[in-house]
Design an enzyme around this catalytic site. Structure first.
Site, mmCIF file in Angstrom:
data_model
loop_
_atom_site.group_PDB
_atom_site.id
_atom_site.type_symbol
_atom_site.label_atom_id
_atom_site.label_comp_id
_atom_site.label_asym_id
_atom_site.label_seq_id
_atom_site.Cartn_x
_atom_site.Cartn_y
_atom_site.Cartn_z
ATOM 1 N N GLY A 1 -31.947 -3.368 -2.882
ATOM 2 C CA GLY A 1 -32.378 -4.055 -4.091
ATOM 3 C C GLY A 1 -31.513 -3.678 -5.276
ATOM 4 O O GLY A 1 -30.289 -3.576 -5.182
ATOM 5 N N GLU B 1 -3.104 -7.456 6.374
ATOM 6 C CA GLU B 1 -2.582 -7.588 7.749
ATOM 7 C C GLU B 1 -2.768 -9.011 8.276
ATOM 8 O O GLU B 1 -3.034 -9.221 9.466
ATOM 9 C CB GLU B 1 -3.270 -6.588 8.698
ATOM 10 C CG GLU B 1 -3.152 -5.134 8.293
ATOM 11 C CD GLU B 1 -1.776 -4.550 8.511
ATOM 12 O OE1 GLU B 1 -0.879 -5.286 8.978
ATOM 13 O OE2 GLU B 1 -1.578 -3.367 8.190
ATOM 14 N N THR C 1 0.849 -1.193 0.000
ATOM 15 C CA THR C 1 0.000 0.000 0.000
ATOM 16 C C THR C 1 0.881 1.237 0.000
ATOM 17 O O THR C 1 1.848 1.313 0.767
ATOM 18 C CB THR C 1 -0.904 0.011 1.239
ATOM 19 O OG1 THR C 1 -1.726 -1.154 1.234
ATOM 20 C CG2 THR C 1 -1.782 1.248 1.271
ATOM 21 N N THR D 1 -4.457 -12.780 6.601
ATOM 22 C CA THR D 1 -5.800 -13.224 6.239
ATOM 23 C C THR D 1 -6.561 -13.665 7.488
ATOM 24 O O THR D 1 -5.969 -13.943 8.536
ATOM 25 C CB THR D 1 -5.741 -14.402 5.259
ATOM 26 O OG1 THR D 1 -5.181 -15.539 5.936
ATOM 27 C CG2 THR D 1 -4.900 -14.068 4.034
#
Length: 390
Positions: free
Chosen positions: A346, A370, A166, A372
């Protein structure tokens, strides 16, 4: 007339200062973050200006000492700030959590000289961090990482590739775990790498199903040279540093999950009061009452779980098992809540006219990052039962 729809979350804050801080964050999120999030995510545009504002407001260093430019805030408060940011934008909330994680190694294990020289810029100087642990062949099995750092005179030379990073390609500094010795966890060391270091290059950002405004990319180290003072902690201490950071980082992900789930519930509640079917608002139908009651209960349970873990951390007590529980529950809950929120709207929930389809796509990644949720179950079970024999 009663005020329908979502009500403000009742916060558990220890001081008046913390309450003022949350009010500041909530107003900043409303004014600066929320108006651009849809356009930023659709365009795949990282909101760097937002992070500069967060840094200038002292929000990128909240859990660290004021001696080094931090906010002196307990994790109990910091996590509620993350929740507010993620409620407005998961890219901003998770990005703040990743930046905080990237500062952890230096703040907790660096020398006093390192902290004095570097932390003020990292915590409040407008810079942005990234955390480099995962690799193309070592995700859950982080101890098998292959990126190497070797000594060359008074310098270290790093070779290898990190994956799923990241802020990869846009960060100003990278906290990097690299192998300096034997195979396994004892041969890993932590380093701080400037974002403009020669030999540091980046792959194109991954094409993701969600969080498109947050770049995730491979980071390549091709003979990156670092002076000795860029090593953080002792040689061979890196894996312990990584585990220490991840326990705290999992609480950050849990807080982001709660913020995202709360945003989805709030949007669904607004819609149920506005939409009419069979001559009545959808909010009048008992079957839908059961759905929103379950959604709210999952969110509140997750919030309580992560704050309990935060208080353990703040008191200096072990909290890794509770952090894993919080990450597991809150991210699973976010997936369920966002899915149910889409269902409540919906066909409209499936369109980009409402943010719920984005929330649903974003929630999925929180069950992966971080560690699974399968890894969280291993962490919890091993803490309860002890390590496996053999």
């Amino acid at each position: 007339m009663p005020e329908y729809g979502p009500q403000p979350v009742e916060r558990q804050l220890p001081t008046e200062e913390a309450r003022d801080l949350l009010d500041l964050v909530r107003e900043m999120a409303r004014r600066e973050v929320r108006p651009t999030v849809d356009a930023d995510e659709e365009a795949g545009r990282f909101p760097r200006d937002t992070f500069r504002q967060l840094s200038a407001s002292g929000l990128l260093g909240l859990p660290y000492p004021s001696e080094y430019g931090g906010g002196d805030q307990p994790y109990e408060v910091y996590l509620q700030v993350l929740e507010e940011l993620a409620h407005a934008s998961l890219t901003v909330g998770l990005g703040t959590s990743v930046h905080t994680l990237s500062c952890h190694a230096l703040a907790e294990f660096g020398s006093k000289e390192q902290r004095s020289a570097r932390l003020p810029d990292m915590l409040g100087g407008g810079t942005l961090g990234a955390y480099c642990l995962s690799e193309p062949t070592s995700g859950s099995d982080a101890a098998s990482l292959r990126t190497k750092a070797r000594r060359d005179g008074d310098e270290w030379v790093i070779e290898g590739t990190k994956a799923w990073i990241t802020h990869g390609g846009i960060a100003d500094f990278y906290t990097v775990l690299a192998r300096t010795g034997e195979a396994g966890p004892r041969g890993i060391t932590a380093f701080l790498v400037p974002g403009d270091a020669p030999g540091l290059t980046f792959a194109a950002p991954e094409r993701k199903m969600g969080m498109r405004g947050s770049p995730t990319a491979q980071v390549h180290f091709d003979g990156v040279r670092l002076p000795e003072h860029n090593r953080v902690g002792e040689e061979g201490q890196g894996f312990a540093i990584a585990l220490s950071a991840l326990a705290s980082g999992r609480l950050g992900i849990a807080a982001c999950a709660v913020g995202l789930a709360q945003a989805a519930l709030d949007e669904a509640l607004r819609y149920l009061h506005q939409r009419r079917q069979f001559g009545r608002p959808l909010a009048d139908f008992q079957g839908l009452h059961f759905m929103v009651a379950d959604m709210a209960t999952q969110i509140e349970a997750g919030r309580s779980l992560l704050l309990t873990a935060a208080r353990l951390r703040d008191s200096g007590r072990p909290f890794a098992r509770q952090a894993a529980m919080a990450k597991l529950h809150c991210t699973d809950a976010a997936m369920r809540v966002t899915t149910d929120a889409v269902q409540l709207l919906g066909g409209y929930g499936y369109t980009t006219d409402f943010p719920l389809e984005r929330h649903m796509r974003e929630a999925k990644v929180l069950q992966i990052v971080e560690g699974t949720n399968q890894i969280q179950r291993l962490v919890i079970a091993r803490d309860l039962l002890g390590p496996e024999e053999g």
